[in-house]
Scaffold this motif. Structure first.
Motif, PDB file in Angstrom:
ATOM      1  N   LEU A  83       0.840  -1.096  -0.089  1.00 31.15           N
ATOM      2  CA  LEU A  83       0.013   0.000   0.049  1.00 31.15           C
ATOM      3  C   LEU A  83       0.860   1.210   0.070  1.00 31.15           C
ATOM      4  O   LEU A  83       1.485   1.615   0.968  1.00 31.15           O
ATOM      5  N   ARG A 111      -1.676   6.436  -0.375  1.00 34.76           N
ATOM      6  CA  ARG A 111      -3.220   5.909  -0.071  1.00 34.76           C
ATOM      7  C   ARG A 111      -3.329   5.607   1.257  1.00 34.76           C
ATOM      8  O   ARG A 111      -4.533   5.849   1.947  1.00 34.76           O
ATOM      9  N   ALA A 147      -4.483   8.971   2.592  1.00 31.99           N
ATOM     10  CA  ALA A 147      -5.794   9.330   2.246  1.00 31.99           C
ATOM     11  C   ALA A 147      -6.708   8.527   2.867  1.00 31.99           C
ATOM     12  O   ALA A 147      -7.890   8.881   3.209  1.00 31.99           O
ATOM     13  N   GLU A 148      -6.415   7.140   3.138  1.00 32.71           N
ATOM     14  CA  GLU A 148      -7.509   6.204   3.389  1.00 32.71           C
ATOM     15  C   GLU A 148      -7.400   5.749   4.937  1.00 32.71           C
ATOM     16  O   GLU A 148      -8.420   5.499   5.570  1.00 32.71           O
ATOM     17  N   ASN A 194       3.930   8.476  -3.908  1.00 30.47           N
ATOM     18  CA  ASN A 194       2.903   7.598  -4.442  1.00 30.47           C
ATOM     19  C   ASN A 194       3.677   5.939  -4.857  1.00 30.47           C
ATOM     20  O   ASN A 194       2.996   5.307  -5.277  1.00 30.47           O
ATOM     21  N   THR A 213       6.303   2.296   0.297  1.00 33.45           N
ATOM     22  CA  THR A 213       5.377   1.498   0.998  1.00 33.45           C
ATOM     23  C   THR A 213       5.759   1.065   2.391  1.00 33.45           C
ATOM     24  O   THR A 213       6.978   1.279   2.891  1.00 33.45           O
ATOM     25  N   SER A 266      -0.294   8.232 -11.766  1.00 34.06           N
ATOM     26  CA  SER A 266       0.252   9.145 -10.479  1.00 34.06           C
ATOM     27  C   SER A 266       1.759   9.307 -10.815  1.00 34.06           C
ATOM     28  O   SER A 266       2.354   8.595 -11.459  1.00 34.06           O
TER      29      SER A 266
END
Lengths: 291, 157
Positions: free
Chosen positions: A70, A74, A77-78, A100, A103, B55
């Motif tokens: 992930l 993200r 954001a999540e 971006n 991870t 992206s």
């Protein structure tokens, strides 16, 4: 060099079993730097991008399972509400371009003492899910994960699949010292997590010892002190101060280009006091008491 | 090895890609797309910023093999035929270009910012461009260009 491109998790595990020398690559933000600068010439790269299931997260039996692939962007954001400490740390990683790609799984795999994810994972009491064909699934408690500078408990035939943690049961905060607000490797960093239900406190320290680590004495001292307050009311200044001192005493930093050992101890004591104050104010606000 | 992927809307295959090679090297040295610049090779400067599946990423930190079957858009793919993208026009008009080396990365990153946040605050612009280093202009004209591009795009809607 071989470039291995497994289309599924099971094929990734099979390839890792057959080629324990293969270096897993996900976002590439660590591995490619080493290759670009000729620091490392792996005999094989194991590209985990095609294993798209790694780039997700889910809730299983009330626990949060964050896939190793992930990206930070993200996660921010999540998962800012369920994993606020980890999300705060993720916001301080590199630049938007790096967030971006980079991870949590890559941060764990690299196991740099300066990795931003480690302190909040230690404070939250996370577990790392690793798997191999021969050994099946192993859940490694985060305290047992870091073995030395850039060394972790993952075996040669294993891959990191996910990190597990409880959705934040109380306030969490992260703080990091750097020479500017973006694109910095931590001079040192600190995370605190309050667990009001269990009347427990978690801590995590980065960049101040050969591995990321907790400050168990500081945790016990603070849990005791907060018990004395029945987890309510204003935070006595002496309690926060002493907590900071104990955090500063828990580490074994070195002098290096980013800072001296003495500076790191001092900065950690300050960050511990500050993050605790922020967390306590959040706690009072959440329980209907104003600080 | 052979890598097949979509670049600026066209599917391309490249042979003899070294397994440890970066996407940036493949684009510049094998595909004749030198717009993305090679400077730090460690994700610090943002000069090589390209879109990967929509992206923005540092092309120097993507292994070329990782883009197999995926979609890459470089600064060369932003203009619409002969017409520059409003972000490119704004950089020209504001004099946000001095030596020009950081410009392609800044333009791709700004393009993404305005797609997601059409009316960014100054704080949002600074945060979005935090990973793109310019050693000439001191950023003021770059910020002017981002603001101008945002207002042009708003007028066009």
């Amino acid at each position: 060099m071989d470039f291995l491109r497994p289309p599924s998790w099971h094929e990734a595990l099979a390839l890792k079993a057959a080629r324990p020398d293969a270096v897993p690559i996900q976002g590439g933000t660590d591995v490619m730097v080493e290759i670009n600068f000729d620091v490392r010439r792996p005999s094989a790269l194991l590209d985990l991008n095609p294993v798209t299931e790694l780039a997700g997260w889910e809730t299983v039996d009330g626990r949060l399972r964050i896939g190793a692939g992930l990206p930070y962007g993200r996660l921010i954001a999540e998962l800012g509400d369920r994993a606020p400490g980890l999300a705060q740390a993720a916001r301080t990683v590199g630049s938007p371009q790096i967030r971006n790609r980079g991870t949590v799984g890559g941060n764990l795999g690299a196991a740099s003492p300066a990795g931003d994810c480690h302190p909040p994972l230690l404070a939250a009491g996370a577990e790392v899910e690793v798997e191999s064909v021969a050994g099946g699934v192993r859940m490694i408690p985060i305290d047992a994960f870091y073995l030395g500078v850039k060394r972790n408990a993952v075996r040669d035939d294993e891959l990191i699949r996910a990190v597990w943690l409880d959705p934040a049961p109380g306030p969490q905060h992260f703080s990091k010292i750097g020479t500017r607000n973006a694109m910095v490797i931590a001079v040192c960093s600190f995370a605190v997590a309050l667990h009001p239900g269990e009347r427990r406190v978690g801590t995590g320290i980065g960049s101040a010892a050969p591995t990321p680590l907790r400050a168990p004495e500081a945790e016990a001292f603070l849990a005791d002190g907060l018990d004395g307050l029945d987890w309510s009311g204003p935070l006595p200044e002496g309690l926060a101060e002493r907590f900071g001192e104990l955090v500063g005493e828990a580490v074994s930093p070195i002098d290096d280009v980013r800072g001296t050992a003495g500076y790191r101890r001092h900065a950690l004591a300050v960050m511990a006091r500050r993050t605790l104050t922020w967390a306590w104010n959040d706690h009072l606000a959440a329980t209907g008491m104003v600080s | 090895m052979k890598v097949t992927f979509t670049v600026n809307g066209s599917q391309e295959s490249v042979d003899d890609v070294w397994e440890g090679e970066s996407l940036l090297f493949t684009l510049r040295e094998r595909m004749g797309l030198p717009g993305s610049k090679n400077a730090c090779e460690q994700g610090e400067c943002g000069s090589c910023t390209v879109y990967l599946d929509g992206s923005p990423v540092c092309a120097c930190l993507v292994a070329a093999g990782q883009v197999q079957g995926r979609e890459v858009r470089t600064v060369e793919g932003l203009a619409d035929g002969g017409r520059l993208d409003p972000v490119q026009e704004a950089f020209l008009e504001c004099g946000a270009v001095q030596c020009g080396f950081c410009t392609p990365g800044l333009i791709v990153q700004t393009h993404d910012l305005l797609a997601r946040t059409p009316e960014p605050s100054d704080a949002e612009i600074r945060e979005a461009l935090a990973g793109n280093l310019c050693r000439c202009t001191g950023y003021e004209k770059i910020l002017d260009a981002v603001r101008l591009a945002a207002s042009r795009k708003a007028d066009a809607r």
